[in-house]
Design a protein around this motif. Sequence first.
Motif, PDB file in Angstrom:
ATOM      1  N   LYS A 122       8.510  99.079  88.642  1.00  0.00           N
ATOM      2  CA  LYS A 122       9.450  98.121  88.388  1.00  0.00           C
ATOM      3  C   LYS A 122      10.306  97.792  89.435  1.00  0.00           C
ATOM      4  O   LYS A 122      10.739  96.629  89.625  1.00  0.00           O
ATOM      5  CB  LYS A 122      10.483  98.750  87.158  1.00  0.00           C
ATOM      6  CG  LYS A 122      11.307  99.932  87.338  1.00  0.00           C
ATOM      7  CD  LYS A 122      12.104 100.162  86.408  1.00  0.00           C
ATOM      8  CE  LYS A 122      13.120 101.472  86.896  1.00  0.00           C
ATOM      9  NZ  LYS A 122      13.956 102.037  85.804  1.00  0.00           N
ATOM     10  N   ASN A 123      10.705  98.601  90.283  1.00  0.00           N
ATOM     11  CA  ASN A 123      11.121  98.125  91.590  1.00  0.00           C
ATOM     12  C   ASN A 123      10.233  97.867  92.835  1.00  0.00           C
ATOM     13  O   ASN A 123      10.778  97.634  93.962  1.00  0.00           O
ATOM     14  CB  ASN A 123      11.921  99.281  92.090  1.00  0.00           C
ATOM     15  CG  ASN A 123      13.157  99.696  91.165  1.00  0.00           C
ATOM     16  OD1 ASN A 123      13.767  98.993  90.409  1.00  0.00           O
ATOM     17  ND2 ASN A 123      13.251 101.046  90.875  1.00  0.00           N
ATOM     18  N   PRO A 126       8.091  91.717  91.673  1.00  0.00           N
ATOM     19  CA  PRO A 126       9.350  90.856  91.518  1.00  0.00           C
ATOM     20  C   PRO A 126       9.562  90.824  89.920  1.00  0.00           C
ATOM     21  O   PRO A 126       8.500  91.117  89.118  1.00  0.00           O
ATOM     22  CB  PRO A 126       8.394  89.188  91.590  1.00  0.00           C
ATOM     23  CG  PRO A 126       7.522  89.696  92.561  1.00  0.00           C
ATOM     24  CD  PRO A 126       7.020  91.034  92.396  1.00  0.00           C
ATOM     25  N   HIS A 127      10.876  90.576  89.362  1.00  0.00           N
ATOM     26  CA  HIS A 127      11.186  91.008  88.100  1.00  0.00           C
ATOM     27  C   HIS A 127      10.463  90.198  86.989  1.00  0.00           C
ATOM     28  O   HIS A 127      10.003  90.647  86.242  1.00  0.00           O
ATOM     29  CB  HIS A 127      12.600  90.589  88.157  1.00  0.00           C
ATOM     30  CG  HIS A 127      13.460  91.367  87.285  1.00  0.00           C
ATOM     31  ND1 HIS A 127      13.250  92.762  86.943  1.00  0.00           N
ATOM     32  CD2 HIS A 127      14.495  91.122  86.564  1.00  0.00           C
ATOM     33  CE1 HIS A 127      13.995  93.436  85.845  1.00  0.00           C
ATOM     34  NE2 HIS A 127      14.951  92.457  85.848  1.00  0.00           N
ATOM     35  N   LEU A 130       7.083  91.642  85.800  1.00  0.00           N
ATOM     36  CA  LEU A 130       7.378  92.786  84.593  1.00  0.00           C
ATOM     37  C   LEU A 130       7.360  92.172  83.248  1.00  0.00           C
ATOM     38  O   LEU A 130       6.744  92.719  82.366  1.00  0.00           O
ATOM     39  CB  LEU A 130       8.433  93.593  84.888  1.00  0.00           C
ATOM     40  CG  LEU A 130       8.325  94.774  86.083  1.00  0.00           C
ATOM     41  CD1 LEU A 130       9.649  95.411  86.124  1.00  0.00           C
ATOM     42  CD2 LEU A 130       7.138  95.802  85.734  1.00  0.00           C
ATOM     43  N   ASP A 131       7.837  90.939  83.146  1.00  0.00           N
ATOM     44  CA  ASP A 131       7.981  90.342  81.817  1.00  0.00           C
ATOM     45  C   ASP A 131       6.628  89.522  81.411  1.00  0.00           C
ATOM     46  O   ASP A 131       6.470  89.635  80.410  1.00  0.00           O
ATOM     47  CB  ASP A 131       9.199  89.287  82.068  1.00  0.00           C
ATOM     48  CG  ASP A 131      10.402  89.790  82.314  1.00  0.00           C
ATOM     49  OD1 ASP A 131      10.868  90.869  81.950  1.00  0.00           O
ATOM     50  OD2 ASP A 131      11.155  88.748  82.768  1.00  0.00           O
TER      51      ASP A 131
END
Length: 170
Positions: A122-123, A126-127, A130-131
């Motif tokens: 998750k880190n 890119p955000h 994950l979606d």
Amino acid sequence: MVRPRQGSFKPKFIADAMCGRVCRWLRMLGYDCIYPGDLSDEKLLEVAVKEGDRILITCDKELYRKALSRGLKAFLASHSPVEENLAKLSVAYGVKLEINPDDSRCPICNSKLRKAEKEEVKNLVPHGVLDRYSEFWVCVNCGNVYWKGSHYETMERILENAKRIRNSLL
């Protein structure tokens, strides 16, 4: 042209400085391919001799002939699109033209990949990734994270072209 061996033989490769793209593709296809960088022809042949079970991939006709004269296995790559070289490697050495991320190697460092959970990466991605994606793989050596993003469709098209070319060569 050399016909692939039967059984569980999985060839290993060594690529010269002109064949980095082919090397990265072979790694993604699950093949061990070392890429020692800008070595002289003699040093590259020394590595190939030391790693005797590796097939030298080169675009250099003179280096190709030297390798063969020393009893090494060698593949003369062309400057054509990568799918043509992959097709010819498939015919010559049985290279499978399928990506299986659970069997792939890191295209950067050649190490194995391992499956990873979303929480673990998750880190590291890119955000939005994950979606949109749920499967991830991490290189056990350099830590790069991989997923079947939009580029994966392009890779699949290239492999489909390679399969068509291979079939025309058989």
